[in-house]
Design a protein around this motif. Structure first.
Motif, PDB file in Angstrom:
ATOM      1  N   ILE A  74      57.856  27.040  23.472  1.00 34.20           N
ATOM      2  CA  ILE A  74      56.414  27.194  23.265  1.00 34.20           C
ATOM      3  C   ILE A  74      56.139  28.011  22.006  1.00 34.20           C
ATOM      4  N   LEU A  75      56.894  29.093  21.816  1.00 33.77           N
ATOM      5  CA  LEU A  75      56.713  29.935  20.630  1.00 33.77           C
ATOM      6  C   LEU A  75      57.097  29.197  19.352  1.00 33.77           C
ATOM      7  N   GLU A  76      58.147  28.374  19.427  1.00 32.87           N
ATOM      8  CA  GLU A  76      58.584  27.617  18.240  1.00 32.87           C
ATOM      9  C   GLU A  76      57.541  26.582  17.822  1.00 32.87           C
ATOM     10  N   ALA A  77      56.792  26.062  18.819  1.00 33.30           N
ATOM     11  CA  ALA A  77      55.810  25.013  18.527  1.00 33.30           C
ATOM     12  C   ALA A  77      54.449  25.580  18.138  1.00 33.30           C
ATOM     13  N   SER A  78      54.295  26.932  18.270  1.00 33.22           N
ATOM     14  CA  SER A  78      52.981  27.503  18.015  1.00 33.22           C
ATOM     15  C   SER A  78      53.016  28.423  16.802  1.00 33.22           C
ATOM     16  N   THR A  79      51.936  28.444  16.067  1.00 34.80           N
ATOM     17  CA  THR A  79      51.860  29.275  14.862  1.00 34.80           C
ATOM     18  C   THR A  79      51.313  30.673  15.160  1.00 34.80           C
ATOM     19  N   SER A 133      66.413  31.900  35.062  1.00 35.86           N
ATOM     20  CA  SER A 133      66.018  32.789  33.962  1.00 35.86           C
ATOM     21  C   SER A 133      66.208  32.121  32.604  1.00 35.86           C
ATOM     22  N   LEU A 134      67.365  31.466  32.406  1.00 39.59           N
ATOM     23  CA  LEU A 134      67.628  30.812  31.128  1.00 39.59           C
ATOM     24  C   LEU A 134      66.683  29.628  30.903  1.00 39.59           C
ATOM     25  N   SER A 135      66.332  28.938  31.978  1.00 43.92           N
ATOM     26  CA  SER A 135      65.367  27.835  31.850  1.00 43.92           C
ATOM     27  C   SER A 135      64.006  28.368  31.425  1.00 43.92           C
ATOM     28  N   ALA A 136      63.591  29.498  32.034  1.00 46.26           N
ATOM     29  CA  ALA A 136      62.312  30.114  31.661  1.00 46.26           C
ATOM     30  C   ALA A 136      62.353  30.609  30.218  1.00 46.26           C
ATOM     31  N   LEU A 137      63.491  31.176  29.805  1.00 49.01           N
ATOM     32  CA  LEU A 137      63.642  31.648  28.420  1.00 49.01           C
ATOM     33  C   LEU A 137      63.591  30.476  27.450  1.00 49.01           C
ATOM     34  N   GLY A 138      64.232  29.369  27.818  1.00 47.88           N
ATOM     35  CA  GLY A 138      64.179  28.178  26.975  1.00 47.88           C
ATOM     36  C   GLY A 138      62.759  27.642  26.840  1.00 47.88           C
ATOM     37  N   PHE A 197      69.068  27.862  24.916  1.00 41.97           N
ATOM     38  CA  PHE A 197      68.934  28.455  26.246  1.00 41.97           C
ATOM     39  C   PHE A 197      68.954  27.384  27.338  1.00 41.97           C
ATOM     40  N   PHE A 198      68.417  26.211  27.044  1.00 50.55           N
ATOM     41  CA  PHE A 198      68.499  25.114  28.013  1.00 50.55           C
ATOM     42  C   PHE A 198      69.950  24.654  28.201  1.00 50.55           C
ATOM     43  N   VAL A 199      70.727  24.628  27.105  1.00 49.19           N
ATOM     44  CA  VAL A 199      72.159  24.294  27.211  1.00 49.19           C
ATOM     45  C   VAL A 199      72.882  25.307  28.095  1.00 49.19           C
ATOM     46  N   LEU A 200      72.598  26.605  27.881  1.00 49.86           N
ATOM     47  CA  LEU A 200      73.242  27.653  28.681  1.00 49.86           C
ATOM     48  C   LEU A 200      72.840  27.536  30.152  1.00 49.86           C
ATOM     49  N   ALA A 201      71.584  27.146  30.414  1.00 49.34           N
ATOM     50  CA  ALA A 201      71.147  26.937  31.803  1.00 49.34           C
ATOM     51  C   ALA A 201      71.948  25.809  32.446  1.00 49.34           C
ATOM     52  N   GLY A 202      72.198  24.742  31.691  1.00 49.48           N
ATOM     53  CA  GLY A 202      73.005  23.633  32.208  1.00 49.48           C
ATOM     54  C   GLY A 202      74.431  24.064  32.517  1.00 49.48           C
ATOM     55  N   ILE A 203      75.010  24.901  31.635  1.00 48.16           N
ATOM     56  CA  ILE A 203      76.363  25.421  31.876  1.00 48.16           C
ATOM     57  C   ILE A 203      76.395  26.229  33.168  1.00 48.16           C
ATOM     58  N   MET A 204      75.352  27.003  33.448  1.00 54.29           N
ATOM     59  CA  MET A 204      75.318  27.815  34.653  1.00 54.29           C
ATOM     60  C   MET A 204      75.135  26.971  35.911  1.00 54.29           C
TER      61      MET A 204
END
Length: 495
Positions: free
Chosen positions: A362-367, A352-357, A444-451
């Motif tokens: 994608i949203l950060e890179a798109s206008t 889930s956290l990987s998908a959220l990341g 969110f990718f960092v949190l996925a790694g922690i999990m």
């Protein structure tokens, strides 16, 4: 199980399986203490936006405001073990509710940021007491075969509190900011008063009474929370045997010397218990679940949702998902065991956290903010809190309150939950700052790694405790028994 049969009468397994209605009532009343934290987590996600708008505070001040309750709950968590050993479990519940009540009223009436902060510090101390004592008290009242369900009730009430906070946010979102946040925070005083009054109907923990040498009182409580006198006698004998191992005379015992034995010269089983309890509490908060809930409006704002009604509406959906899955976990925890649900929840959180990341990147890179990416983020957040509610959410409280021997239980749980509160405070007070540096997607990718690390830890260090009495835990955490629990799968026999 036939070896447990006593002259053809009630077997130990049978005695420990049945759920007395009064026990359920006491567990429900004690667990309502946890609604205080849940409500604060839920309502603060909206109140923080209004406070920021009304008092013109900075993002750093917002982080301090949100995280201060968690940091100062560390004081309550550390003090709760010794306090509950001294004055009893029942009166510690009253103390937790009264402290939170004072903090909630102070917050709602505060005219400035520093005074709101003082109120959150006081409320945080009350939350620290509540988080330790609710599952501990419930575990000490519960039969072994239903202890998972009953001891997971605090997490159920935390989740219901979060949902209640979201609903209140949504209902009050149309009010002027200066009035909205005060009502949001002040309404938390109502459950605190109800909890303090509800304690009148609750008995003291029979295990605490036995440790104080009040065996007749312990027997009276056991008769009221057991299905029949034979079960009460069976449980009493186990408790008396365990209490007799105390190094101090029972009448003057109030928890002295326990921290020294826990931290300076623990036996091998106690050391394993500490590692397991501290580890699961660390990863519960390092997963970032609380921070995701606190700051979900900020996350969804970054995703392109700006209306307060829409932001708070998405939160309600997230709260409903979280509530549904924590109830599901509580109902099946004693059937499937702790390990399978814990591992399922942690693996689900990684996905889930990987998908959220991915969606956030994608949203950060798109206008133009594609709708499918916004939907992906909403679904991923709901999935993350749902998997948390299946595994880490309820099982952390169950595990922390059940694995320590009687004399170490309150203060051992206190140490573990203090780690929980410290990590929660650090994560809450740094989440926005770190996300600004590495973006929400990176966070969110960092949190996925922690999990991922958490999943490995749970697999290696967490034995199955399903069906074990509290008095059998020390044997379970011996090396041979722990190895057997992994070699033999997740199912363990009652010895």
């Amino acid at each position: 199980m036939d070896s447990n049969n006593v002259n053809g009468k009630l077997t130990k397994a049978d005695a420990l399986t049945r759920l007395n209605r009064f026990t359920l009532l006491c567990a429900l009343l004690a667990s309502t203490n946890s609604i205080l934290l849940g409500y604060d987590i839920g309502v603060m996600s909206g109140a923080a936006l209004l406070i920021r708008e009304n008092l013109k505070i900075s993002r750093v001040q917002e982080e301090v405001l949100v995280g201060s309750l968690n940091v100062f709950s560390l004081i309550g968590s550390l003090a709760s073990g010794k306090t509950s050993d001294w004055i009893g479990r029942r009166y510690t519940i009253v103390l937790a509710a009264a402290t939170f009540l004072a903090g909630a009223l102070f917050m709602s009436l505060a005219p400035s940021f520093p005074l709101i902060l003082v109120g959150r510090i006081v409320a945080g101390i009350g939350v620290g007491y509540a988080l330790m004592i609710a599952p501990l008290y419930t575990a000490e009242l519960s039969p072994a075969m239903t202890r998972g369900f009953l001891t997971s009730l605090p997490e159920v009430f935390i989740t219901l509190g979060i949902l209640l906070g979201y609903v209140i946010n949504y209902a009050l979102s149309g009010l002027p900011p200066h009035l909205g946040w005060r009502l949001m925070l002040g309404l938390s005083a109502i459950p605190a008063v109800g909890i303090a009054l509800g304690v009148i109907a609750m008995p003291e923990s029979p295990r605490w009474l036995a440790m104080k040498g009040r065996v007749p009182d312990a027997k009276r409580v056991l008769l009221s929370i057991s299905s029949n006198p034979e079960e009460a006698e069976l449980r009493l004998q186990d408790i008396i045997t365990n209490a007799a191992s105390s190094a101090h005379g029972p009448n003057d015992w109030h928890g002295q010397g326990v921290w020294k034995e826990l931290l300076l010269r623990p036996s091998r089983p106690i050391k394993r218990m500490l590692v397991s309890a501290i580890g699961i509490n660390f990863f519960m908060q390092a997963s970032g679940n609380d921070a995701v809930i606190y700051y979900s409006p900020e996350v969804f704002r970054a995703a392109g949702i700006h209306s307060k009604k829409e932001l708070f509406g998405v939160n309600v959906i997230m709260g409903l998902a979280k509530s549904s899955f924590v109830l599901l976990s509580a109902l099946y925890l004693d059937k499937f065991g702790r390990r399978p649900l814990l591992l399922l929840g942690s693996i689900g959180s990684v996905v889930s956290l990987s998908a959220l990341g991915l969606g956030s990147k994608i949203l950060e890179a798109s206008t133009r903010k594609p709708v499918w990416a916004v939907v992906l983020c909403i679904v991923a957040v709901c999935a993350d809190v749902s998997f948390f509610s299946i595994g880490l959410g309820p099982i952390t409280w169950v595990y922390s309150s059940e694995i320590f021997p009687m004399r170490f239980r309150a203060q051992g749980s206190s140490i573990a939950i203090s780690v929980n509160r410290l990590v929660s405070g650090v994560v809450s007070m740094t989440f926005l700052t770190i996300s600004k540096k590495i973006t929400f997607g990176g966070m969110f990718f960092v949190l996925a790694g922690i999990m991922v690390v958490a999943t490995i830890f749970f697999y290696v260090f967490m034995p199955e405790t399903k069906g074990k009495t509290l008095e059998e835990m020390e044997t379970l955490f011996d090396d041979d028994n722990n190895k057997q629990s992994h070699d033999g799968g997740t199912e363990m026999r009652v010895v």
